[in-house]
Scaffold this motif. Structure first.
Motif, PDB file in Angstrom:
ATOM      1  N   ASN A 169      28.446  35.088 -17.943  1.00  0.00           N
ATOM      2  CA  ASN A 169      29.046  36.403 -18.182  1.00  0.00           C
ATOM      3  C   ASN A 169      28.134  37.477 -17.624  1.00  0.00           C
ATOM      4  OD1 ASN A 169      30.407  38.631 -19.095  1.00  0.00           O
ATOM      5  ND2 ASN A 169      29.973  38.295 -21.262  1.00  0.00           N
ATOM      6  N   GLY A 170      28.308  37.804 -16.362  1.00  0.00           N
ATOM      7  CA  GLY A 170      27.501  38.841 -15.742  1.00  0.00           C
ATOM      8  C   GLY A 170      26.062  38.417 -15.528  1.00  0.00           C
ATOM      9  N   ASP A 171      25.234  39.379 -15.159  1.00  0.00           N
ATOM     10  CA  ASP A 171      23.806  39.116 -14.941  1.00  0.00           C
ATOM     11  C   ASP A 171      23.085  39.184 -16.276  1.00  0.00           C
ATOM     12  OD1 ASP A 171      24.252  38.821 -12.251  1.00  0.00           O
ATOM     13  OD2 ASP A 171      23.831  40.916 -11.788  1.00  0.00           O
ATOM     14  N   LYS A 172      23.366  38.215 -17.139  1.00  0.00           N
ATOM     15  CA  LYS A 172      22.802  38.175 -18.479  1.00  0.00           C
ATOM     16  C   LYS A 172      22.062  36.856 -18.696  1.00  0.00           C
ATOM     17  CE  LYS A 172      24.430  42.152 -19.808  1.00  0.00           C
ATOM     18  NZ  LYS A 172      23.542  43.275 -20.212  1.00  0.00           N
ATOM     19  N   LEU A 173      21.254  36.840 -19.755  1.00  0.00           N
ATOM     20  CA  LEU A 173      20.429  35.680 -20.058  1.00  0.00           C
ATOM     21  C   LEU A 173      21.023  34.926 -21.243  1.00  0.00           C
ATOM     22  CD1 LEU A 173      16.932  37.402 -19.725  1.00  0.00           C
ATOM     23  CD2 LEU A 173      18.181  36.102 -17.985  1.00  0.00           C
ATOM     24  N   HIS A 174      21.822  33.901 -20.946  1.00  0.00           N
ATOM     25  CA  HIS A 174      22.413  33.043 -21.964  1.00  0.00           C
ATOM     26  C   HIS A 174      21.539  31.798 -22.045  1.00  0.00           C
ATOM     27  CE1 HIS A 174      25.594  35.869 -21.242  1.00  0.00           C
ATOM     28  NE2 HIS A 174      25.859  35.354 -20.045  1.00  0.00           N
ATOM     29  N   ALA A 175      20.923  31.555 -23.195  1.00  0.00           N
ATOM     30  CA  ALA A 175      19.839  30.578 -23.238  1.00  0.00           C
ATOM     31  C   ALA A 175      19.823  29.807 -24.554  1.00  0.00           C
ATOM     32  CB  ALA A 175      18.497  31.290 -23.043  1.00  0.00           C
ATOM     33  N   ALA A 176      18.966  28.777 -24.590  1.00  0.00           N
ATOM     34  CA  ALA A 176      18.659  27.992 -25.788  1.00  0.00           C
ATOM     35  C   ALA A 176      19.904  27.461 -26.493  1.00  0.00           C
ATOM     36  CB  ALA A 176      17.823  28.832 -26.762  1.00  0.00           C
ATOM     37  N   PRO A 177      20.770  26.734 -25.775  1.00  0.00           N
ATOM     38  CA  PRO A 177      22.003  26.258 -26.397  1.00  0.00           C
ATOM     39  C   PRO A 177      21.773  25.078 -27.334  1.00  0.00           C
ATOM     40  CG  PRO A 177      21.815  25.361 -24.192  1.00  0.00           C
ATOM     41  CD  PRO A 177      20.652  26.313 -24.368  1.00  0.00           C
ATOM     42  N   GLY A 178      22.668  24.916 -28.291  1.00  0.00           N
ATOM     43  CA  GLY A 178      22.655  23.768 -29.185  1.00  0.00           C
ATOM     44  C   GLY A 178      24.070  23.413 -29.599  1.00  0.00           C
TER      45      GLY A 178
END
Length: 327
Positions: A169-178
């Motif tokens: 979603n855009g230039d965003k930081l989506h991180a650390a998934p579980g």
């Protein structure tokens, strides 16, 4: 009963004596951890940097023994146990890449077989893998923190090698998934609702519909919520946050996945992070600067008593003993 009273004696004895030297505190809390009547067993995997080159280590709680699980040129970080406890996923900058960007690997026990999972081109980095309940797939973050910073969440099938984009979603930081133990939901951290890199907040994705909802966002923006991990029964999520530390100190919290009720677990002028539940869900292991810059600690969710284990970072906890893992 004897262990219980001795543990109480040690706890209150420490408070009364007021130990202020770091080495004495380390020795004390190590002894308390090993002697605690309510300690879980199993194995904690963690990253450690004895020679400025991180490797993956295993610490057997019952055996009080540490195993060096990886050894190579290049940093091995962010271990995560598979649901069976027989494999670890981790990211590595080992020289076998031909480049210095992290890729995802798995490490199987008892064979200690290491397999490379990802192979992507610059500037992408692959980090912070977590497992699906069937152990046949993992989810991880792909992208870069450097300009133009952007992270997306990827599902990788370990049997076929196929990959699926779960969220971008855009230039965003989506991180650390579980992934939840039932495989229905994914929790992750993101800065998607903010203009800058920070703060991050927690979000929940329904994997059947791809719908994203906010998860336990605080009323006041004092700092980031990060490092979410599910309890073994899927009823709770633990995470680190500065919401009650006036934006200065990070503490460990748990949230009821259904009611969204949030409970603070650790306190004090410390930075606590990278939490993970014990196999029975009654304790949390985490890293903190309480006695060393990077120290592994365990906190009881009932008593909130914290005990020190040893040096290390980003711990994760399996019910498997070292013997069951082949050591």
């Amino acid at each position: 009963m004897f262990k219980y009273f001795v543990s109480l004696f040690l706890i209150f004895g420490f408070v009364q004596c007021g130990i202020d030297k770091k080495e004495e505190a380390n020795d004390y809390f190590l002894g308390l951890a090993l002697f605690s009547a309510f300690a879980n067993y199993g194995t904690i995997a963690f990253a450690f940097d004895p020679d400025k080159d991180d490797e993956i280590f295993l610490y057997g709680l019952k055996e009080n023994r540490t195993i060096n699980a990886t050894e190579n040129v290049g940093r091995d970080l962010a271990p995560r146990w598979s649901p069976s406890g027989q494999s670890l996923a981790f990211n590595s900058r080992r020289t076998a890449h031909g480049h210095n960007r992290p890729e995802i690997y798995t490490l199987d026990f008892p064979s200690r077989t290491v397999r490379r999972v990802t192979n992507t081109s610059a500037p992408d980095e692959n980090q912070r893998a977590a497992w699906y309940p069937d152990s046949n797939s993992i989810v991880f973050q792909r992208g870069t923190y450097f300009a133009p910073a952007k992270l997306r969440l990827i599902k990788h099938n370990l049997q076929t090698g196929s990959e699926t984009l779960l969220y971008e979603n855009g230039d965003k930081l989506h991180a650390a998934p579980g992934i939840s133990p039932n495989g229905f939901n994914m929790v992750f951290q993101s800065n998607k609702d903010f203009a800058g890199t920070f703060p991050s907040r927690l979000y929940m994705m329904d994997l059947s519909t791809s719908q994203i909802t906010n998860f336990v966002h605080p009323d006041v923006d004092l700092g980031s919520d990060a490092d979410p991990k599910w309890s073994p029964d899927g009823k709770y999520i633990t995470f680190t946050s500065a919401r009650n530390g006036e934006g200065e100190y990070n503490h460990i919290f748990i949230a009821n996945a259904e009611t969204k009720e949030v409970t603070q677990v650790t306190f004090g002028n410390y930075n606590d992070s990278s939490p993970d539940f014990s196999p029975d869900g009654k304790e949390i292991v985490f890293q903190s600067n309480r006695f060393r810059e990077y120290g592994l600690h365990i906190v009881s969710l009932e008593s909130k008593v914290v005990r020190y284990l040893r040096e290390g970072r980003t711990p994760v906890w399996s019910s498997k003993s070292l013997a069951e893992l082949g050591f």
